[in-house]
Scaffold this active site. Structure first.
Site, PDB file in Angstrom:
ATOM      1  CE  LYS A 134     -15.181  -6.229  -6.565  1.00 28.20           C
ATOM      2  NZ  LYS A 134     -14.812  -7.222  -5.577  1.00 28.20           N
ATOM      3  CE  LYS A 176      -9.437 -15.555  -7.741  1.00 31.93           C
ATOM      4  NZ  LYS A 176      -8.816 -14.605  -6.852  1.00 31.93           N
ATOM      5  CE  LYS A 199      -4.408  -0.911  -0.052  1.00 28.42           C
ATOM      6  NZ  LYS A 199      -5.233  -0.361  -1.123  1.00 28.42           N
TER       7      LYS A 199
END
Ligand code: TRP
Length: 327
Positions: free
Chosen positions: A197, A194, A111
């Site tokens: 999003k 897979k 992050k």
């Protein structure tokens, strides 16, 4: 009954991959455990969401999980920020969480790299908040994806540290309950392994027949079988995996035979697949729309969930205060 806690990151809508992964697992667990599922809206503040997004995404997630079959009579479903007791435990845990170990967390480092202009203390202490979420209910099992393993190790460490600090067996050590190993992996439509999003790759549960047909018809394929009984390349196998999940066995066998004798027409397969996905999705889609049109009901369910969660949380916090020495 054993207690289970899991947090739902409020990022975007549910797609079929989520449904056959985490969501189905939750629906199963609510029958066998004392489950607390919550929408992690405090966690989402690490990335500066805007105020409208906070309430809207909480409602959307609530609506979608309820539509999938999370039953508020069986599981306690609530919004994290409605249970302030968690914050008090977060503070206590932070007093015994060390800079070094927090900085070494992979998710923090990742992050920090992604948002170098906003490396805030909330990001750093994400694992202590997550630990507080879990141990506030003395959970023993936490259904999470593989990516959460390090956070789970931290949660166990913080629980153990509290116990040994005050020389008491108070918090159980929460075990990860990784469902991804048993769950069916829903493939993506863009040829990737897979469903994730990104728009072309995934089918959202709220999508209607027209949208689903359009996406399925665009799914990546190849130029066709090279002969009889050949092995299916990944993009084709993906479509068959889909058929296996949403279609009847007869349908699956029909197209499998067509593949094996080399006469398959992908257009036909996709048309059938699209209809079977639409049929699967339709009742969920309708329920999502019903819930979304009834914010009063949603808010009531959230309120009742919060009440139940606060009962359990305040009991823990009272005991924790005693143990720490606040009388
Ligand atoms: N960190 C989890 C995720 O990114 C979300 C989460 C927050 C969570 N608190 C939790 C999961 C407590 C399980 C238990 O998916």
């Amino acid at each position: 009954m054993e207690t289970v806690v899991s947090g739902i990151r409020p990022t975007g809508n549910l797609h079929l991959g989520n449904y056959f992964g985490a969501v189905k697992n939750f629906i199963k667990m609510q029958n066998d455990y004392n489950c607390y599922f919550f929408i992690a809206d405090w966690h989402s503040l690490t990335t500066r969401p805007n105020p409208e997004n906070i309430i809207n995404s909480a409602r959307t997630i609530l609506a979608e999980y309820l539509a999938c079959g999370i039953d508020p009579e069986k599981a306690t479903i609530y919004i994290q920020s409605d249970v302030k007791e968690v914050l008090e435990l977060y503070l206590y845990l932070n007093m015994n969480a060390y800079l070094g170990e927090l900085e070494r967390t992979t998710t923090f480092k990742e992050k920090a790299r992604q948002q170098p202009d906003n490396v805030n203390a909330g990001l750093l202490t994400y694992p202590t908040l997550m630990a507080a979420d879990i141990i506030i209910h003395k959970a023993v099992k936490v259904p999470v994806g593989k990516d959460q393993e390090q956070n789970m190790e931290m949660a166990r460490k913080f629980a153990r540290r509290f116990n040994s600090m005050y020389n008491i067996e108070f918090f159980p050590e929460p075990a990860s309950f990784t469902f991804s190993s048993q769950a069916v992996k829903i493939p993506g439509l863009d040829g990737s392994g897979k469903m994730g999003k990104s728009d072309g790759n995934c089918i959202y549960l709220y999508e209607d027949a027209a949208a689903i047909r359009k996406k399925v018809m665009k799914a990546v394929t190849d130029s066709g079988p090279a002969g009889m009984n050949t092995e299916k390349p990944e993009v084709i196998q993906n479509l068959f995996t889909f058929l296996d999940i949403v279609s009847t066995k007869d349908t699956y066998d029909y197209f499998n035979d067509k593949w094996n004798d080399g006469t398959i027409r992908y257009g036909d397969l996709k048309k059938q697949l699209a209809e079977d996905i639409v049929a699967f999705n339709e009742p969920i889609r309708e329920r999502i729309a019903e819930y979304m049109a009834n914010t009063e009901l949603l808010d009531k369910i959230a309120r009742q969930g919060a009440e139940k969660a606060r009962e359990s949380a305040s009991k823990t916090i009272k005991e924790v205060r005693q143990i720490i020495g606040f009388r």
